[in-house]
Write a protein that holds these residues in place. Structure first.
Motif, PDB file in Angstrom:
ATOM      1  N   LEU A  94      -4.518 -14.614  -8.180  1.00 11.85           N
ATOM      2  CA  LEU A  94      -3.253 -13.900  -8.385  1.00 11.85           C
ATOM      3  C   LEU A  94      -2.379 -13.886  -7.148  1.00 11.85           C
ATOM      4  CD1 LEU A  94      -4.446 -10.812 -10.481  1.00 11.85           C
ATOM      5  CD2 LEU A  94      -3.468 -12.958 -11.282  1.00 11.85           C
ATOM      6  N   VAL A  95      -2.823 -14.505  -6.088  1.00 13.30           N
ATOM      7  CA  VAL A  95      -2.029 -14.568  -4.852  1.00 13.30           C
ATOM      8  C   VAL A  95      -1.371 -15.937  -4.792  1.00 13.30           C
ATOM      9  CG1 VAL A  95      -2.077 -14.422  -2.343  1.00 13.30           C
ATOM     10  CG2 VAL A  95      -3.576 -12.964  -3.702  1.00 13.30           C
ATOM     11  N   GLY A  96      -0.050 -15.975  -4.883  1.00  9.81           N
ATOM     12  CA  GLY A  96       0.680 -17.226  -4.910  1.00  9.81           C
ATOM     13  C   GLY A  96       0.706 -17.924  -3.565  1.00  9.81           C
ATOM     14  N   ARG A  97       1.076 -19.201  -3.600  1.00 12.62           N
ATOM     15  CA  ARG A  97       1.128 -19.995  -2.380  1.00 12.62           C
ATOM     16  C   ARG A  97       2.233 -19.527  -1.433  1.00 12.62           C
ATOM     17  NH1 ARG A  97      -3.434 -22.786  -1.197  1.00 12.62           N
ATOM     18  NH2 ARG A  97      -4.343 -23.642  -3.115  1.00 12.62           N
ATOM     19  N   GLU A  98       3.268 -18.931  -1.996  1.00  8.19           N
ATOM     20  CA  GLU A  98       4.381 -18.498  -1.134  1.00  8.19           C
ATOM     21  C   GLU A  98       4.109 -17.181  -0.436  1.00  8.19           C
ATOM     22  OE1 GLU A  98       4.776 -16.441  -5.002  1.00  8.19           O
ATOM     23  OE2 GLU A  98       4.320 -18.493  -4.362  1.00  8.19           O
ATOM     24  N   THR A  99       3.051 -16.461  -0.848  1.00  2.94           N
ATOM     25  CA  THR A  99       2.751 -15.155  -0.276  1.00  2.94           C
ATOM     26  C   THR A  99       2.139 -15.303   1.110  1.00  2.94           C
ATOM     27  OG1 THR A  99       2.349 -14.328  -2.512  1.00  2.94           O
ATOM     28  CG2 THR A  99       1.559 -12.981  -0.685  1.00  2.94           C
ATOM     29  N   ARG A 100       2.578 -14.457   2.022  1.00  6.43           N
ATOM     30  CA  ARG A 100       2.060 -14.482   3.394  1.00  6.43           C
ATOM     31  C   ARG A 100       1.210 -13.260   3.727  1.00  6.43           C
ATOM     32  NH1 ARG A 100       2.338 -18.779   2.754  1.00  6.43           N
ATOM     33  NH2 ARG A 100       3.724 -20.376   3.554  1.00  6.43           N
ATOM     34  N   SER A 101       1.442 -12.129   3.051  1.00  4.57           N
ATOM     35  CA  SER A 101       0.673 -10.910   3.319  1.00  4.57           C
ATOM     36  C   SER A 101       0.476 -10.143   2.021  1.00  4.57           C
ATOM     37  CB  SER A 101       1.381 -10.009   4.342  1.00  4.57           C
ATOM     38  OG  SER A 101       1.560 -10.696   5.578  1.00  4.57           O
ATOM     39  N   VAL A 102      -0.706  -9.555   1.877  1.00  5.78           N
ATOM     40  CA  VAL A 102      -1.055  -8.795   0.674  1.00  5.78           C
ATOM     41  C   VAL A 102      -1.887  -7.598   1.095  1.00  5.78           C
ATOM     42  CG1 VAL A 102      -2.371  -8.823  -1.484  1.00  5.78           C
ATOM     43  CG2 VAL A 102      -0.997 -10.793  -0.866  1.00  5.78           C
ATOM     44  N   VAL A 103      -1.635  -6.478   0.433  1.00 14.15           N
ATOM     45  CA  VAL A 103      -2.530  -5.331   0.525  1.00 14.15           C
ATOM     46  C   VAL A 103      -3.162  -5.155  -0.839  1.00 14.15           C
ATOM     47  CG1 VAL A 103      -2.708  -2.841   0.828  1.00 14.15           C
ATOM     48  CG2 VAL A 103      -1.319  -4.179   2.400  1.00 14.15           C
ATOM     49  N   LEU A 104      -4.466  -5.387  -0.912  1.00  9.49           N
ATOM     50  CA  LEU A 104      -5.199  -5.295  -2.163  1.00  9.49           C
ATOM     51  C   LEU A 104      -6.036  -4.026  -2.144  1.00  9.49           C
ATOM     52  CD1 LEU A 104      -6.894  -8.114  -4.114  1.00  9.49           C
ATOM     53  CD2 LEU A 104      -8.236  -6.062  -3.619  1.00  9.49           C
TER      54      LEU A 104
ATOM     55  N   SER B 171     -12.514   4.138  -2.721  1.00 11.46           N
ATOM     56  CA  SER B 171     -11.359   3.247  -2.894  1.00 11.46           C
ATOM     57  C   SER B 171     -11.352   2.266  -1.736  1.00 11.46           C
ATOM     58  CB  SER B 171     -10.051   4.039  -2.947  1.00 11.46           C
ATOM     59  OG  SER B 171     -10.036   4.921  -4.047  1.00 11.46           O
ATOM     60  N   GLU B 172     -11.429   0.982  -2.052  1.00 11.77           N
ATOM     61  CA  GLU B 172     -11.446  -0.069  -1.039  1.00 11.77           C
ATOM     62  C   GLU B 172     -10.047  -0.651  -0.875  1.00 11.77           C
ATOM     63  OE1 GLU B 172     -15.122   1.169  -1.392  1.00 11.77           O
ATOM     64  OE2 GLU B 172     -14.105   0.361  -3.153  1.00 11.77           O
ATOM     65  N   ILE B 173      -9.652  -0.867   0.376  1.00  9.82           N
ATOM     66  CA  ILE B 173      -8.337  -1.422   0.702  1.00  9.82           C
ATOM     67  C   ILE B 173      -8.545  -2.569   1.682  1.00  9.82           C
ATOM     68  CG2 ILE B 173      -6.046  -0.956   1.668  1.00  9.82           C
ATOM     69  CD1 ILE B 173      -6.473   1.992   0.919  1.00  9.82           C
ATOM     70  N   ALA B 174      -7.929  -3.688   1.403  1.00 13.06           N
ATOM     71  CA  ALA B 174      -8.036  -4.874   2.260  1.00 13.06           C
ATOM     72  C   ALA B 174      -6.643  -5.378   2.583  1.00 13.06           C
ATOM     73  CB  ALA B 174      -8.855  -5.963   1.581  1.00 13.06           C
ATOM     74  N   VAL B 175      -6.411  -5.624   3.864  1.00 15.27           N
ATOM     75  CA  VAL B 175      -5.150  -6.207   4.331  1.00 15.27           C
ATOM     76  C   VAL B 175      -5.382  -7.694   4.556  1.00 15.27           C
ATOM     77  CG1 VAL B 175      -3.367  -6.179   6.119  1.00 15.27           C
ATOM     78  CG2 VAL B 175      -4.454  -4.036   5.389  1.00 15.27           C
ATOM     79  N   ILE B 176      -4.601  -8.518   3.878  1.00 14.35           N
ATOM     80  CA  ILE B 176      -4.778  -9.975   3.890  1.00 14.35           C
ATOM     81  C   ILE B 176      -3.540 -10.602   4.500  1.00 14.35           C
ATOM     82  CG2 ILE B 176      -5.208 -12.006   2.453  1.00 14.35           C
ATOM     83  CD1 ILE B 176      -6.294 -10.038   0.325  1.00 14.35           C
ATOM     84  N   ARG B 177      -3.755 -11.449   5.491  1.00 15.41           N
ATOM     85  CA  ARG B 177      -2.659 -12.192   6.119  1.00 15.41           C
ATOM     86  C   ARG B 177      -2.979 -13.682   6.007  1.00 15.41           C
ATOM     87  NH1 ARG B 177      -2.756  -7.544   9.550  1.00 15.41           N
ATOM     88  NH2 ARG B 177      -0.685  -6.574   9.742  1.00 15.41           N
ATOM     89  N   ILE B 178      -2.065 -14.413   5.413  1.00 15.19           N
ATOM     90  CA  ILE B 178      -2.256 -15.844   5.168  1.00 15.19           C
ATOM     91  C   ILE B 178      -1.279 -16.606   6.050  1.00 15.19           C
ATOM     92  CG2 ILE B 178      -2.284 -17.675   3.425  1.00 15.19           C
ATOM     93  CD1 ILE B 178      -2.620 -15.470   1.333  1.00 15.19           C
ATOM     94  N   GLY B 179      -1.811 -17.486   6.869  1.00 21.30           N
ATOM     95  CA  GLY B 179      -0.960 -18.297   7.736  1.00 21.30           C
ATOM     96  C   GLY B 179      -0.489 -19.558   7.043  1.00 21.30           C
ATOM     97  N   GLU B 180      -0.246 -20.568   7.841  1.00 22.72           N
ATOM     98  CA  GLU B 180       0.217 -21.839   7.300  1.00 22.72           C
ATOM     99  C   GLU B 180      -0.875 -22.551   6.504  1.00 22.72           C
ATOM    100  OE1 GLU B 180       3.249 -22.846   7.311  1.00 22.72           O
ATOM    101  OE2 GLU B 180       3.941 -21.153   8.496  1.00 22.72           O
ATOM    102  N   SER B 181      -2.129 -22.423   6.944  1.00 19.44           N
ATOM    103  CA  SER B 181      -3.245 -23.057   6.237  1.00 19.44           C
ATOM    104  C   SER B 181      -4.033 -21.981   5.512  1.00 19.44           C
ATOM    105  CB  SER B 181      -4.160 -23.799   7.223  1.00 19.44           C
ATOM    106  OG  SER B 181      -4.683 -22.899   8.185  1.00 19.44           O
ATOM    107  N   ARG B 182      -4.339 -22.240   4.254  1.00 23.97           N
ATOM    108  CA  ARG B 182      -5.044 -21.270   3.426  1.00 23.97           C
ATOM    109  C   ARG B 182      -6.458 -21.751   3.164  1.00 23.97           C
ATOM    110  NH1 ARG B 182      -2.807 -18.523  -2.165  1.00 23.97           N
ATOM    111  NH2 ARG B 182      -4.789 -17.696  -2.920  1.00 23.97           N
ATOM    112  N   PHE B 183      -7.430 -20.846   3.376  1.00 21.25           N
ATOM    113  CA  PHE B 183      -8.830 -21.169   3.122  1.00 21.25           C
ATOM    114  C   PHE B 183      -9.092 -21.198   1.617  1.00 21.25           C
ATOM    115  CE2 PHE B 183      -9.006 -19.031   7.322  1.00 21.25           C
ATOM    116  CZ  PHE B 183      -9.488 -20.090   8.058  1.00 21.25           C
TER     117      PHE B 183
END
Length: 514
Positions: free
Chosen positions: A306-316, A324-336
């Motif tokens: 559900l995380v698109g290629r154009e997204t750079r940051s997400v709080v899930l 309640s679990e919270i994760a901060v996700i930061r996606i750079g130029e290369s995505r794993f």
């Protein structure tokens, strides 16, 4: 240029192609034309070419029958290159004048026709023609069904399989053509504070799977846990009954690999280990208690698509029954390949819909009570040391919610007559829409919430506590939009197990070999 049957071929222009002296029909002039019209055209042609003293040779029946027999032999031999070409000529080319090949052009045209005629005995689309002998030897008996492709039932693919077996019989004999996706089944069970959920799935395309069987039941295992610190007997009985159903589903299928987990209720309860021992004795299922970091990573893995290629940051966030679990996700130029590898900060709040509603009351929630729940969660989030998220463009950042709270809000927003996961999973809600739904739920009393088909009596006293946790998260990370995910730990477990076993890599290799 010599005619092997009639001697030297005379040269004709395009208009006189039908007036050949040997009485043969022109290949380019088809149609129902009688002998009289051919005689008239022949006489006119000879008169125009200066041969008025020579009478036109009449067409005798023997010559015409001989020409027809030769044409039948050419059609029946299977190598009718010229007749095939005639059938696929444009209409204006059929009815127009025939070309007048002379010299080198005539030889080149004849060579092209021969190449087309004898091009490996290929048919209209360039496929090798299948000889009757090979088809008779390799075709399956009529009583056997045609092998299916990509796991789709033979009833849905009967017509396509029939054509495919005719076109490529050698492809259908390959072992992997019958089962391009493995028949291996994976199972994931999540025993939470409020729900007991099971998924049995089969890997399909890379990164995806098909659900074979599923089970979900509200058991409220963490009921009364905040006050006593122990799991109550009634709660354990409800959980064991649900786990017996899961055990019967697992025993009825051949499972390659399974993972069964327990979360916050068993982590906090002083008798959590004793409860799991009882589960093994009564159901045969061995559950493992996972830590909070693993729970956060599994929630991210389950929502990676559900995380698109154009997204750079997400709080899930995953609003559970006891945590309640919270994760901060930061996606750079290369995505794993695994989105969980992009987690930079995470936290697990020791509060969920069950524990928060028990402390503040979930049946009769006033605006003041609701604000008190929000402030309690905000105090917990204040201790979470996480840098602010920099937002460059509108599509760079958004929230993802994976819990019963956000799916309930989406169902109420869509005004569904009954909850439908297909319409809820993956939809977007704007910030104003989320605020409107929370205000609507806060204005309803307990009976109104219980009467809503997307809430029901089992969640009517929990939904506003979940909305309070959601409101605290929105105040900490303001976002113009939020994506709803009806998925979570089970999907994360399945994704990780299939990726660890490399089933999708094997599928890609099998596809390249086809």
């Amino acid at each position: 240029m010599e005619d092997p049957e009639g001697g030297a071929k005379p040269q004709f222009d395009g208009a006189s192609a039908v007036a050949r002296k040997d009485g043969k029909k022109s290949r380019r002039r088809k149609g129902k034309r009688g002998g009289q019209s051919r005689d008239v055209s022949q006489s006119a042609q000879h008169a125009a070419s200066g041969n008025a003293g020579e009478a036109a040779r009449p067409i005798d029946n023997a010559a015409e029958n001989s020409a027809r027999k030769r044409k039948r032999r050419r059609r029946g031999s299977g190598g009718s290159g010229e007749s095939i070409q005639q059938q696929h000529q444009p209409q204006n080319e059929k009815s127009g004048p025939a070309p007048n090949p002379t010299g080198h052009d005539a030889d080149a045209a004849s060579g092209r026709r021969n190449r087309r005629k004898h091009r490996g005995k290929r048919g209209l689309q360039g496929r090798p023609l299948v000889h009757e002998k090979s088809v008779g030897q390799n075709a399956p008996p009529a009583s056997q069904p045609v092998p299916t492709a990509r796991g789709i039932s033979a009833e849905h693919r009967a017509g396509e399989n029939d054509n495919r077996a005719t076109r490529h019989p050698e492809r259908e004999r390959r072992p992997h053509a019958q089962h391009p996706w493995p028949d291996e089944l994976y199972a994931a069970l999540d025993l939470g504070t409020n729900n007991c959920r099971l998924l049995i799935a089969q890997p399909t395309r890379p990164g995806q799977f098909r659900v074979v069987d599923a089970f979900s039941r509200i058991v409220r295992l963490g009921e009364g846990l905040a006050a006593s610190g122990r799991l109550s007997e009634e709660a354990m009985d409800r959980a064991v009954d649900a786990l017996k159903v899961c055990a019967s589903k697992l025993k009825s299928r051949e499972i390659r690999r399974m993972r069964l987990i327990a979360t916050e209720a068993c982590r906090q309860a002083s008798n959590g280990e004793q409860f799991l021992a009882r589960v093994v004795a009564e159901t045969g299922l061995e559950l493992e208690i996972i830590d909070r970091e693993t729970e956060a990573r599994l929630a991210v893995s389950g929502c990676s698509s559900l995380v698109g290629r154009e997204t750079r940051s997400v709080v899930l966030f995953d609003i559970g029954g006891g945590s309640s679990e919270i994760a901060v996700i930061r996606i750079g130029e290369s995505r794993f390949n695994r989105l969980a590898n992009h987690i930079t900060h995470w936290t697990s709040l020791p509060v969920g819909v069950v524990t928060l509603s028990e402390r503040h009351g979930g049946r009769d929630v006033t605006p003041d009570v609701f604000e008190g729940m929000v402030l309690e969660v905000e105090g917990m989030l204040a201790a979470f040391n996480c840098p602010d998220i920099e937002i460059g463009q509108a599509d760079d950042f958004h929230l993802i919610g994976t819990s019963g709270t956000v799916t309930t809000l989406a169902g109420v927003h869509l005004d569904l007559p009954r909850y439908d996961r297909r319409k809820v999973d993956g939809i977007w809600l704007s910030d104003d829409e989320v605020s409107a739904m929370q205000a609507k739920l806060l204005s309803w009393d307990f009976a109104s919430r219980a009467a809503n088909p997307c809430i029901g009596p089992d969640r009517a006293d929990l939904v506003l506590a979940g909305c309070a946790i959601l409101e605290a998260i929105r105040r900490r990370w303001p976002s113009p939009r939020m994506r709803v995910a009806d998925r979570g730990l089970r999907e994360g477990l399945l994704t990780d197990m299939m990726a660890d076993d490399g089933v999708w890599r094997r599928n890609r290799r099998g596809q390249r070999g086809r």
